[in-house]
Design a protein around this motif. Structure first.
Motif, PDB file in Angstrom:
ATOM      1  N   SER A   1      -8.617  30.305   6.148  1.00 35.42           N
ATOM      2  CA  SER A   1      -7.277  29.689   6.856  1.00 35.42           C
ATOM      3  C   SER A   1      -5.968  30.553   6.287  1.00 35.42           C
ATOM      4  O   SER A   1      -6.001  31.252   5.427  1.00 35.42           O
ATOM      5  CB  SER A   1      -7.084  28.275   6.611  1.00 35.42           C
TER       6      SER A   1
ATOM      7  N   ASP B   1       0.990  21.563  10.041  1.00 46.39           N
ATOM      8  CA  ASP B   1      -0.634  21.902  10.068  1.00 46.39           C
ATOM      9  C   ASP B   1      -0.724  22.216  11.655  1.00 46.39           C
ATOM     10  O   ASP B   1      -0.755  21.520  12.674  1.00 46.39           O
ATOM     11  CB  ASP B   1      -1.386  20.629   9.739  1.00 46.39           C
TER      12      ASP B   1
ATOM     13  N   SER C   1     -10.468  28.814  12.719  1.00 45.78           N
ATOM     14  CA  SER C   1     -11.555  27.964  12.434  1.00 45.78           C
ATOM     15  C   SER C   1     -11.770  26.835  13.560  1.00 45.78           C
ATOM     16  O   SER C   1     -12.899  27.080  14.049  1.00 45.78           O
ATOM     17  CB  SER C   1     -11.150  26.952  11.240  1.00 45.78           C
ATOM     18  N   LYS C   2     -10.931  26.242  14.201  1.00 46.51           N
ATOM     19  CA  LYS C   2     -10.936  25.425  15.203  1.00 46.51           C
ATOM     20  C   LYS C   2     -11.264  26.027  16.653  1.00 46.51           C
ATOM     21  O   LYS C   2     -11.838  26.056  17.311  1.00 46.51           O
ATOM     22  CB  LYS C   2      -9.998  24.319  15.422  1.00 46.51           C
TER      23      LYS C   2
ATOM     24  N   ILE D   1      -3.471  23.744  13.185  1.00 49.99           N
ATOM     25  CA  ILE D   1      -4.731  24.480  12.965  1.00 49.99           C
ATOM     26  C   ILE D   1      -5.097  24.159  14.471  1.00 49.99           C
ATOM     27  O   ILE D   1      -6.108  24.978  15.145  1.00 49.99           O
ATOM     28  CB  ILE D   1      -5.620  23.413  12.364  1.00 49.99           C
ATOM     29  N   HIS D   2      -4.604  23.305  15.261  1.00 50.46           N
ATOM     30  CA  HIS D   2      -4.962  23.164  16.722  1.00 50.46           C
ATOM     31  C   HIS D   2      -4.140  23.940  17.532  1.00 50.46           C
ATOM     32  O   HIS D   2      -3.940  23.496  18.772  1.00 50.46           O
ATOM     33  CB  HIS D   2      -4.967  21.676  17.229  1.00 50.46           C
TER      34      HIS D   2
ATOM     35  N   ASN E   1      -3.473  15.681  15.824  1.00 50.46           N
ATOM     36  CA  ASN E   1      -4.733  14.829  15.709  1.00 50.46           C
ATOM     37  C   ASN E   1      -4.654  13.588  15.312  1.00 50.46           C
ATOM     38  O   ASN E   1      -4.131  13.539  13.781  1.00 50.46           O
ATOM     39  CB  ASN E   1      -5.735  15.819  14.712  1.00 50.46           C
TER      40      ASN E   1
ATOM     41  N   GLY F   1      -9.034  26.696   3.393  1.00 50.98           N
ATOM     42  CA  GLY F   1      -9.154  25.721   4.373  1.00 50.98           C
ATOM     43  C   GLY F   1      -7.613  25.133   4.361  1.00 50.98           C
ATOM     44  O   GLY F   1      -7.028  25.524   3.764  1.00 50.98           O
ATOM     45  N   VAL F   2      -7.562  24.703   5.537  1.00 53.77           N
ATOM     46  CA  VAL F   2      -6.131  24.007   5.784  1.00 53.77           C
ATOM     47  C   VAL F   2      -5.915  22.932   5.018  1.00 53.77           C
ATOM     48  O   VAL F   2      -4.836  22.703   4.412  1.00 53.77           O
ATOM     49  CB  VAL F   2      -5.999  23.925   7.458  1.00 53.77           C
ATOM     50  N   VAL F   3      -6.706  22.194   4.782  1.00 53.11           N
ATOM     51  CA  VAL F   3      -6.561  20.869   3.979  1.00 53.11           C
ATOM     52  C   VAL F   3      -6.287  21.405   2.619  1.00 53.11           C
ATOM     53  O   VAL F   3      -5.382  20.803   1.918  1.00 53.11           O
ATOM     54  CB  VAL F   3      -7.909  19.970   4.100  1.00 53.11           C
TER      55      VAL F   3
ATOM     56  N   CYS G   1       1.747  17.226  11.974  1.00 52.65           N
ATOM     57  CA  CYS G   1       0.401  17.430  12.637  1.00 52.65           C
ATOM     58  C   CYS G   1       0.631  18.059  13.997  1.00 52.65           C
ATOM     59  O   CYS G   1       1.385  17.268  14.712  1.00 52.65           O
ATOM     60  CB  CYS G   1      -0.445  16.408  12.678  1.00 52.65           C
TER      61      CYS G   1
ATOM     62  N   TYR H   1      -4.830  12.467  10.742  1.00 55.69           N
ATOM     63  CA  TYR H   1      -5.958  13.022  10.355  1.00 55.69           C
ATOM     64  C   TYR H   1      -6.332  12.605   8.911  1.00 55.69           C
ATOM     65  O   TYR H   1      -5.383  12.593   8.005  1.00 55.69           O
ATOM     66  CB  TYR H   1      -5.960  14.479  10.364  1.00 55.69           C
TER      67      TYR H   1
ATOM     68  N   PHE I   1      -5.110  13.800   5.294  1.00 53.42           N
ATOM     69  CA  PHE I   1      -3.642  13.631   4.859  1.00 53.42           C
ATOM     70  C   PHE I   1      -3.327  12.500   4.026  1.00 53.42           C
ATOM     71  O   PHE I   1      -2.755  12.712   2.865  1.00 53.42           O
ATOM     72  CB  PHE I   1      -2.646  13.487   6.098  1.00 53.42           C
TER      73      PHE I   1
ATOM     74  N   ALA J   1     -14.728  17.640  13.996  1.00 54.43           N
ATOM     75  CA  ALA J   1     -14.185  18.496  14.907  1.00 54.43           C
ATOM     76  C   ALA J   1     -14.616  19.944  14.782  1.00 54.43           C
ATOM     77  O   ALA J   1     -14.063  20.833  14.295  1.00 54.43           O
ATOM     78  CB  ALA J   1     -12.612  18.278  14.822  1.00 54.43           C
TER      79      ALA J   1
HETATM   80  C1  LIG Z   1      -4.900  18.539  11.643  1.00 53.98           C
HETATM   81  C2  LIG Z   1      -6.102  19.214  11.053  1.00 53.98           C
HETATM   82  N1  LIG Z   1      -5.823  19.841   9.941  1.00 53.98           N
HETATM   83  C3  LIG Z   1      -6.936  20.450   9.119  1.00 53.98           C
HETATM   84  C4  LIG Z   1      -8.419  20.213   9.483  1.00 53.98           C
HETATM   85  C5  LIG Z   1      -9.392  20.900   8.947  1.00 53.98           C
HETATM   86  O1  LIG Z   1      -9.060  21.863   8.081  1.00 53.98           O
HETATM   87  P1  LIG Z   1     -10.106  22.895   7.139  1.00 53.98           P
HETATM   88  O2  LIG Z   1     -11.587  22.382   7.559  1.00 53.98           O
HETATM   89  O3  LIG Z   1      -9.757  24.153   7.265  1.00 53.98           O
HETATM   90  O4  LIG Z   1      -9.567  22.070   5.734  1.00 53.98           O
HETATM   91  C6  LIG Z   1      -8.631  19.474  10.695  1.00 53.98           C
HETATM   92  C7  LIG Z   1     -10.100  19.447  10.984  1.00 53.98           C
HETATM   93  O5  LIG Z   1     -10.268  18.713  12.013  1.00 53.98           O
HETATM   94  C8  LIG Z   1      -7.592  18.927  11.532  1.00 53.98           C
HETATM   95  O6  LIG Z   1      -7.903  18.296  12.592  1.00 53.98           O
END
Ligand SMILES: Cc1ncc(COP(=O)(O)O)c(C=O)c1O
Length: 383
Positions: A237, A192, A226-227, A194-195, A164, A87-89, A160, A113, A116, A29
């Motif tokens: 993030s 989350d 980021s996205k 992020i989108h 995703n 990062g979100v993860v 989410c 995703y 998770f 992504a």
């Molecule tokens: C739902 C979701 N969360 C987190 C991420 C990745 O986040 P990061 O790269 O900031 O860890 C993505 C990336 O595709 C995503 O789709």
């Protein structure tokens, strides 16, 4: 832009991931567009200053973050609510450390995703699946199912939103219903989002924490430029945690690993993106929306046995190829070796994804069309 040869996972890691490098890449992504010129200029300026030592977090960055949430999503939060993640993860993983104990159950709504699953497992927590259900021709949260899963040691949900890979943007009604259960069952929501900015004109993203004070006090939200602005490599993030106690617990994990601030380039990019790039995003969304229309029409007309729900957000869409008799293995083999395209294997998102693939439409239209053509022609030659 041409991303091959730029040390880019999406294009330069095809051989390792798919065993072939001559594929059109529609998996990771990331989009095939350069970052906004404003962001690039700010980064150039920062580098030209020559000083890349430890930064402080400027107030203007906090204003850019909270201003973005207010303007784009109608969510008013104080600057004190803002904290970070590399990062979100990573932020989700820190949250599991901060808010759950080893052995606790963590609910996810599958297919979802893949990281998770990994972060829950790797933290020694238990994955508790609440699979999405089908309702009125689209995926929906199974809220009755969710309610039944909650116990004193299983009261954390990773939401989410938008979702995703199914490209749903949860409606206010759906989020209200979730919030009601969260309150009644004392659920902590790790959201989350992020989108959140990648939403088409016929849908509207709502930050679940913005629904009420009640919800804001039981939600930890992750967002990022980021996205939205295609700058995931900046590893910058944002965690938005209005509740002081939750924020304290989250920050104590950040402090333990000395990760309490963004990098100097990460914070420069984040502030510039949120403060100056709203128009860039509007133009991006107009382009992606046309890509969406083209993809929907193409799938309907040229891949009649495949199915794709109307995508409401994200630039990664979920296509059901089971009508052609594929399972995951035969589908991936077909896509890579016959169609010569790299899509994500649906089964990586959970067992529900068997026979599905995720396609990334964040690219120029000609290339997207070429990829869709390759799939359609290869399908035809099988028939
Ligand atoms: C739902 C979701 N969360 C987190 C991420 C990745 O986040 P990061 O790269 O900031 O860890 C993505 C990336 O595709 C995503 O789709």
């Amino acid at each position: 832009m041409e991303r091959r040869g730029t040390n880019c996972e999406k294009w330069d890691y095809l051989e390792e991931e798919f065993g072939k490098s001559d594929l059109l890449a529609l998996w990771v992504a990331d989009m095939d567009f350069p970052a906004p010129p404003e962001v690039l200029k700010a980064l150039h300026n920062k580098i030209d200053e020559g000083a890349l030592g430890y930064p402080i977090t400027p107030d203007s960055l906090l204003e850019a973050v909270t201003g973005w949430q207010k303007k784009r999503h109608g969510w008013e939060i104080g600057k004190e609510s803002v904290t970070w993640a590399p990062g979100v993860v990573a932020g989700l993983a820190f949250s599991l450390m901060a808010f759950t104990k080893p052995g606790d159950g963590v609910i996810i709504q599958t297919p979802v995703y893949p990281p998770f699953y990994a972060i829950i497992n790797d933290a020694g927590r238990r994955i508790v699946k609440n699979p999405l259900k089908r309702e009125n021709g689209r995926f929906a949260m199974d809220l009755e199912g969710l309610e039944k899963l909650v116990t004193p040691t299983c009261r954390t949900l990773i939401l989410c939103s938008p979702h995703n890979p199914v490209a749903r943007v949860w409606t206010r009604k759906e989020l209200d219903a979730l919030a009601e259960i969260a309150k009644r069952k004392d659920i902590l929501v790790i959201s989350d989002e992020i989108h959140q900015d990648l939403v088409f004109s016929d849908a509207k993203h709502i930050c679940i924490a913005s629904l009420s004070d009640q919800m804001s006090s039981r939600t930890v939200t992750f967002v990022a430029p980021s996205k939205t602005f295609n700058i995931a490599g900046m590893k910058a993030s944002v965690a938005l945690i209005p509740d002081e106690k939750l924020r304290f617990r989250y920050k104590s994990v950040l402090d333990r690993f000395h990760l309490g601030s963004l990098s100097i380039l990460g914070l420069t990019a984040t502030e510039t993106a949120y403060a100056e790039c709203a128009e860039w995003l509007d133009e991006l969304m107009a382009y992606l929306e046309e890509n969406r229309e083209m993809t929907e029409k193409f799938v309907k007309e040229r891949m009649p046995k495949a199915r794709m729900d109307h995508p409401e957000g994200t630039y990664i869409f979920w296509i059901d190829f089971r009508g052609y008799g594929f399972n995951s293995e035969t589908l991936m083999d077909f896509l890579v070796n016959e169609a010569k395209v790299a899509l994500n294997n649906g089964s990586n998102f959970g067992t529900e994804g068997e026979g599905f693939a995720r396609i990334n439409i964040g690219t120029n239209r000609a290339q997207l069309k070429e990829a869709l053509e390759r799939i359609a022609v290869a399908l035809q030659s099988r028939a």
